[in-house]
Structures are given as structure tokens and as C-alpha cells.
Design a protein around this motif. Structure first.
Motif, short mmCIF file in Angstrom:
data_model
loop_
_atom_site.label_atom_id
_atom_site.label_comp_id
_atom_site.label_asym_id
_atom_site.label_seq_id
_atom_site.Cartn_x
_atom_site.Cartn_y
_atom_site.Cartn_z
N SER A 57 3.79 1.23 -0.08
CA SER A 57 3.81 2.61 -0.56
C SER A 57 5.16 2.94 -1.19
O SER A 57 6.18 2.39 -0.81
N TRP A 112 1.31 1.29 6.11
CA TRP A 112 1.67 2.05 4.91
C TRP A 112 3.03 1.69 4.34
O TRP A 112 3.29 1.92 3.17
N ASP A 130 0.76 7.66 -4.29
CA ASP A 130 1.72 6.60 -4.05
C ASP A 130 1.58 5.95 -2.68
O ASP A 130 2.30 5.01 -2.38
N TRP A 131 0.72 6.47 -1.86
CA TRP A 131 0.55 5.88 -0.54
C TRP A 131 -0.53 4.81 -0.60
O TRP A 131 -1.65 5.06 -1.04
N PRO A 178 0.85 9.78 5.11
CA PRO A 178 -0.51 9.25 5.08
C PRO A 178 -1.42 9.82 6.18
O PRO A 178 -2.40 9.19 6.54
#
Ligand code: 6R9
Length: 663
Positions: free
Chosen positions: A500, A496, A509-510, A70
């Protein structure tokens, strides 16, 4: 005969949505509802609209670099300088217009106006002075100052030479200053002798000196003289330079703004988290400044010719983004007020708005609740017709306070933007656009165009309309924090890890988790319910319960402490401390005072416990965890619910009695 006022109150009480006022819509910066679709279709390219509000020394070629999520990067190969964007580029057209209107607390003191030219010149002189003091690019400069013009001047001077600033709220304690300077390895401090609070001069320098004594490396300090020489304090400034001497010595010097990479740090801002250690949120030059500018333009509807008033303190993120960077980047006039809204009386804030003909007012629900309590006679006695837009930030606003603000401050002709965001987001994320969205009191509104948010359950699956869950942000945005200073692991773990899909490298997907609870209605409006971590929101200020607990446990005679939030009419939440004494210590007034002092010394008066409840034990689960929910219920006089999982259920009665008995 029916009383028209009563009719109006009744109508307002029932109305749960409001259209943007037509006169406002006609002149607004952003009016096309297609902006939502357009941004979604063109994401992330849509963010050139934000970046285009700035002047770039080197144009960026890539908008989003998501190759290492991220750790997203925005406009990464572009270069720019924040102070040049806030000052130099306005000089030709607006050099003689006011950049800052500063109103000091004492009414018998002259207010100060800085035109863009004057602000530019003083920022240059101070930037030259900082350089001469040995401040180099990337050195972190700590600014520990109240609401005086030298604070934004120092911020912009730092930005000019590429030295990130770390502003520490002036109400924070000496300890808090030392922790932040140590954490950031900051060797330079700009502070002041003192300032006024409700008529009295406060000795700020003493606090700064105390803090410096606990900094574990060499430092140098510049002191702004804000108070008159006969302030009654005996300041020993030997070994320190004063701001006035330095600016005089460098008067007329020009400092070329350093071209910074978009991803270079503009500033650090420490904020409270779940653990005792505050988090150093890192913001960058390109993404942050674009975000502050774009949201100031689209949400606050700021135009260069406006006089814009945000009543926050620059020591918090709201003041960074929406007193200093956003408004100045757009070339408007930004107001700064040093004092409290009720000094010398409850007319003060409204008098300032009338005198300066402010066009926007951006403040916190806690302030609005106070205004409400004081009564309508104060706003009614002043001419507030210059106002065009109202905003709130910092905590949920209850519909009653929203409607009071709408009617009594906005005269039903100003849209209200209820803006949800955080230190970490850099700027606004959820709010209606003032000329487009219908307003619903109590609900912040939809995500801004180009922002993607949702509500999920513990497993990360979206919940249905009307159900409470966890707020998440699904896509990165330019204003986002880049990391926690020197702590990438904590950055990932805090924001995150929760939602995630970390086994994949696909950026989609984060998911960013702001640690707030919320719910969503059928129209896609978010109602933010509050923090779901151990963070309290007292008068819109974030305070970590762990930080307060460790301050209390540090007090002699205290064995254990648990801190929770209790409902408070004005502050939203108030600090309730449950304290167990060590053997041999009395649960008396003296210890109560020392507990309160301990918190004020470690954090500051904003964290002062509303109530200290002595108890022989804390309610604990069988696994030994303190059952905070129960303590919260006790604080709020709520139903206690299930206590069967407690190891020591018999303690509950005792705590209830103790909590009820010390008013
Ligand atoms: C800007 C600022 C962030 C926390 C945030 C949330 C609460 C902020 C809100 C709101 C409901 C709003 N919060 N705005 N809750 N409605 N409009 O306040 O930053 O000091 O970091 O606090 O404040 O809980 O998570 P910060």
C-alpha cells in the motif's frame, strides 16, 4: 481397433481449455458475460446485488464507507440477523424441505434430516438455552465439535442472539483449543463426548477437558452426546450441562433474532500465520453473509431445490461459508458427512452422492488426488448423474487431477470451478463463473466481477503476462476480514503494509496482500502458485511452520528445529522437520516419536511430520538465518542451487545423507 478410452485420455491430456457445458449454461443462475463490465462500471454499487440476496431489518443507505482505510465498512447502517436469513425467511415456502441432510460415519446408524422448520425450532431452543446459561450479545462462544448437526445448530443459535462464535476444528489439540479460548476471552464452550473416525469412537471430551485446564479464566461447558452410552469412555460430565437436556428444557421456546448492525461480528476464525500465534480473523454479519450468499449463487449455482454437497469440515472457513451460511441463506439442502471418503470402503462418498442425488460437489484437490489413486472403479460403480457442477478449493489443482475430476466424476458435463480464496477473504475471489468463462485446468480463472486483483513484483509494480509475482487485491470487497481480533496493528502489518501507499489516505492506494504467489496469462486468468510466507498447505490445511517449530522445540532433548514443506503426491505438501538434539540426547526412534507426539499435542494430527531428520546443524546464512530454501530442496530431492552464501556449507552433505537415510 482404437480403444475409445485411450483416445479420450489422449484428447483430454492435450486439451487445455474447456467451454462450459451447454446444458449447464441453459439453467445457470448467472449467464450474462456483461456482468464483468457492469460490476466494474457500477462499483461499489454493484454489491447491492449481493446484499439484496438477504433480508434486512433496517435497509442500509451507504454501501461502502472508506473513510478510514483499511478499516472498510460495508452496508454499515443496515441491520439484519444471520440466523433469520438462514432459517425464518424460508419457513413459509420451504419449511418442510430439508435444510440439512446429515450422514454419520457408521453405516448402521440412521442418517438425520432436518427440515427448515425442525432446524429453526432446534436453533431457537438452543438459543434460549445459551441465553439461560448467561451468554449475552457479543460474548464469544467457542464451538469445538466435529461434523455433527449440533455444530451448525450452535453456530446459528449464537448468530440468533448476537453472540459471535469461534469454531475450533475438532482435529486440533487441547493446546490449540486453550490458545484460542484465551485469545478470544471466550467463557463459553460447546463440545461433545466423541465421534467416529474410521469405525473407532474418538474421545473428544478428554481433549476438551485437557484444553479447558489451560484456559486462564472461568468457563462453562455444554456437552453434546454424540456417542452411545456404552462408548467405552468414562466421561465425568458433572458440572456440565448436556445439549440434549438443555434443548429439551427449552423445547418450544422462540427467541427473537437480535437485529445486528451489518458491521457487528458474526464470528471469529483462527488461522495460521507467519508467527507462532494464530490470527483471529474477524468476519461481520452484513458483508460476510452477502459475500457467502452471492458467491454460492453465482459460482456454485445453488438453487433452493438443489441438494448441495461440500465435503469440507465446518471447522474450516470453507465449511462456514459453503456448508452453513451461503447454502442456508439461499434456502437449499446442504449435506454434512461425518466420516472419511473411504470408510467403510472407497465407494462411500459416491454412494452418498448417488443416494441423495447431490447436484454439486465441492471438495479439495488433495481428495481428488486420492480418488485418482484409488481408481475409477469406485465412481464408475455408482450413479453420479445427478451432479451438475464440481468445485475445488484449498490449494492449486494440477491439470491431470482436474481432468480426472472432469471426466470421471463430472462425465464431461459439469463445469469445474477452481476457487481461490482464504479465511480472510470470507468467500471466493478468483474463479471462472461456471456458465460464462472458459475453464483452463490448473488456473483458477479471473477475479469475480467487481473484484480487482493483480500480480506485482517486490516493489509493487505489475508484472507481465506469464511472469510469476505476488498476488494482490486492489479494491475492498464486502466479505473481507475487518481486522484481526484485538490486533489492528497486526492486521495492517500482515495484509496491507507490503504494497500500500501508506502516506496517502486515498482508498485506491490501499492494496491487500494475501501472501500468495501467482501468475497471470494473456486472458487475465490467474494461476495461484502457493504461499510466499512461512505457511504450509498440507491437504488444503494451513499450518504455520513457526507453530510447528515451537512445538518441536518444546520437546525435551530438542535444541533447535526447522520445518519446511516437502512435495507430497496426495497431501500436496508434507511437513519435514529438521531437528538438532541437545547434548546428551540420542537421535533415536524414541526421540523421533516424542517429536511427532509433541506436534500432535500442540496442534493436532494434521500437522504430524512426514519425516523427522536429525542433523548436527542447520544450514545458515552468514547473517544467521536458516536457509529454508535449501532444506526444501533437500526434502524434495531437488538441485540445491547456490550454497555459497552459507556460513556452514559443509553441513549440506550431512543433512542430505540424514534425510535420505531414515525411511
Ligand atoms: C479457502 C481456504 C488459504 C490458502 C490461500 C492459498 C490456498 C486456496 C486455492 C489455493 C490455489 C486455489 N488456496 N484455494 N491455492 N488454488 N483454488 O482454503 O482458506 O484455509 O485460509 O487457505 O489456500 O495459498 O492463501 P485457507
Amino acid at each position: 481397433m482404437a480403444d475409445p478410452d485411450v483416445d479420450l485420455e489422449a484428447r483430454l491430456a492435450e486439451q487445455d481449455s474447456f467451454e462450459p457445458p451447454a446444458d449447464f449454461v441453459e439453467q445457470a443462475n448467472v449467464t450474462d458475460p456483461d456482468i464483468y463490465d457492469e460490476f466494474e462500471t457500477n462499483w461499489p454499487d454493484c454489491w447491492t446485488q449481493a446484499a439484496d440476496l438477504l433480508d434486512w431489518d433496517t435497509e442500509y443507505t451507504e454501501i461502502l464507507d472508506d473513510s478510514n482505510p483499511p478499516f472498510y465498512e460495508w452496508f454499515a447502517d443496515g441491520e439484519l440477523n444471520a440466523s433469520a436469513n438462514c432459517l425464518d425467511r424460508h419457513l413459509d415456502e420451504r419449511g418442510d424441505e430439508a435444510a440439512i441432510e446429515w450422514v454419520g460415519e457408521p453405516t448402521d446408524e440412521a442418517n438425520r434430516t432436518y427440515t427448515y422448520q425442525e432446524l429453526h425450532d432446534e436453533v431457537n431452543a438452543f438459543a434460549a438455552a445459551l441465553r439461560a446459561q448467561g451468554v449475552e450479545e457479543d460474548d464469544i462462544v467457542t464451538l469445538y465439535m466435529p461434523m455433527i448437526p449440533e455444530l451448525p445448530i450452535a453456530m446459528l443459535a449464537c448468530a440468533r442472539i448476537g453472540a459471535p462464535h469461534s469454531v475450533v476444528f475438532a482435529g486440533f489439540s487441547a493446546d490449540a483449543l486453550a490458545t484460542r479460548m484465551n485469545s478470544a476471552d471466550s467463557e463459553h464452550l460447546v463440545t461433545c463426548d466423541g465421534y467416529y473416525r474410521r469405525g473407532d469412537p474418538l474421545n473428544h471430551f478428554e481433549k476438551a477437558t485437557e484444553g479447558l485446564a489451560d484456559v486462564d479464566h472461568d468457563t462453562d461447558t455444554i456437552v453434546v452426546n454424540r456417542l452411545p452410552d456404552d462408548d467405552g469412555f468414562d466421561h465425568d460430565l458433572s458440572g456440565h450441562d448436556t445439549y440434549a437436556d438443555l434443548v429439551a428444557a427449552h423445547d418450544g421456546e422462540m427467541v427473537d433474532p437480535v437485529s445486528r448492525s451489518a458491521e457487528d461480528m458474526l464470528f471469529l476464525m483462527y488461522t495460521s500465520g507467519t508467527t507462532g500465534q494464530p490470527k483471529g480473523v474477524k468476519h461481520t454479519t452484513g458483508g460476510y453473509l452477502s459475500w457467502a450468499s452471492w458467491t454460492s449463487h453465482a459460482v456454485l449455482d445453488i438453487k433452493p431445490e438443489d441438494t448441495y454437497f461440500c465435503a469440507a469440515d465446518i471447522g474450516w472457513i470453507t465449511g462456514h461459508s459453503y456448508i452453513v451460511y451461503g447454502p442456508l441463506a439461499l434456502g437449499t439442502t446442504t449435506m454434512m458427512y461425518e466420516g472419511t471418503p473411504d470408510y467403510p470402503d472407497r465407494h462411500r462418498l459416491w454412494e452418498i452422492i448417488e443416494e441423495y442425488e447431490a447436484n454439486q460437489l465441492y471438495t479439495a484437490p488433495t481428495a481428488i488426488r486420492s480418488f485418482m489413486k484409488w481408481g475409477t472403479e469406485y465412481p464408475d460403480a455408482n450413479d453420479l448423474s445427478s451432479l451438475r457442477l464440481l468445485g475445488t478449493v484449498g490449494e492449486p489443482i494440477n491439470p491431470r487431477a482436474w481432468k480426472w475430476y472432469y471426466k470421471h466424476i463430472g462425465d464431461e458435463s459439469c463445469p469445474i470451478v477452481d476457487t481461490w480464496w482464504q479465511t480472510e477473504t470470507g468467500g471466493m475471489m478468483l474463479t471462472t463463473l461456471p456458465a460464462i468463462g472458459e475453464m483452463k485446468p490448473g488456473s483458477a480463472g479471473p477475479p469475480l466481477p467487481g473484484v480487482s486483483a493483480d500480480i506485482v513484483d517486490v516493489r509493487g509494480s505489475p508484472v507481465g503476462a506469464g511472469e510469476a509475482g505476488y498476488l494482490v487485491v486492489n479494491k475492498p470487497w464486502p466479505g473481507m476480514l475487518r481486522t484481526l481480533y484485538n490486533n489492528d496493528d497486526r492486521f495492517i502489518n500482515e495484509y496491507w503494509r507490503e504494497y500500500s501507499q501508506v502516506d496517502s489516505n486515498d482508498s485506491a492506494d490501499w492494496v491487500y496482500f494475501p501472501e500468495d504467489g501467482a501468475k497471470l496469462d494473456e486472458d487475465g486468468y490467474f494461476t495461484v502458485l502457493g504461499r510466499v510466507d512461512d505457511v504450509l498447505n498440507v491437504s488444503g490445511h494451513r499450518l504455520g511452520t513457526m507453530e510447528i517449530e515451537s512445538a518441536i522445540v518444546g520437546v525435551e532433548g530438542v535444541a533447535e528445529a526447522a520445518v519446511v514443506g516437502g512435495d507430497h503426491e496426495i497431501k500436496g505438501e508434507a511437513v519435514y522437520a529438521y531437528v538438532i538434539t541437545e547434548d546428551g540426547y540420542e537421535e533415536d526412534e524414541e526421540l523421533r516419536e516424542r517429536v511427532i507426539e509433541g506436534v500432535e499435542d500442540a496442534i493436532g494430527p494434521i500437522a504430524r511430520p512426514e519425516k523427522v531428520v536429525f542433523t548436527p546443524e542447520l544450514p545458515k546464512t552468514r547473517s544467521g538465518k536458516i536457509m529454508r530454501r535449501l532444506l526444501e530442496n533437500i526434502a524434495n530431492d531437488d538441485e540445491l542451487g547456490d550454497t555459497s552464501t552459507l556460513r556452514n556449507p559443509e553441513i549440506v552433505d550431512d543433512i542430505q545423507t540424514a534425510a535420505g537415510g531414515d525411511d
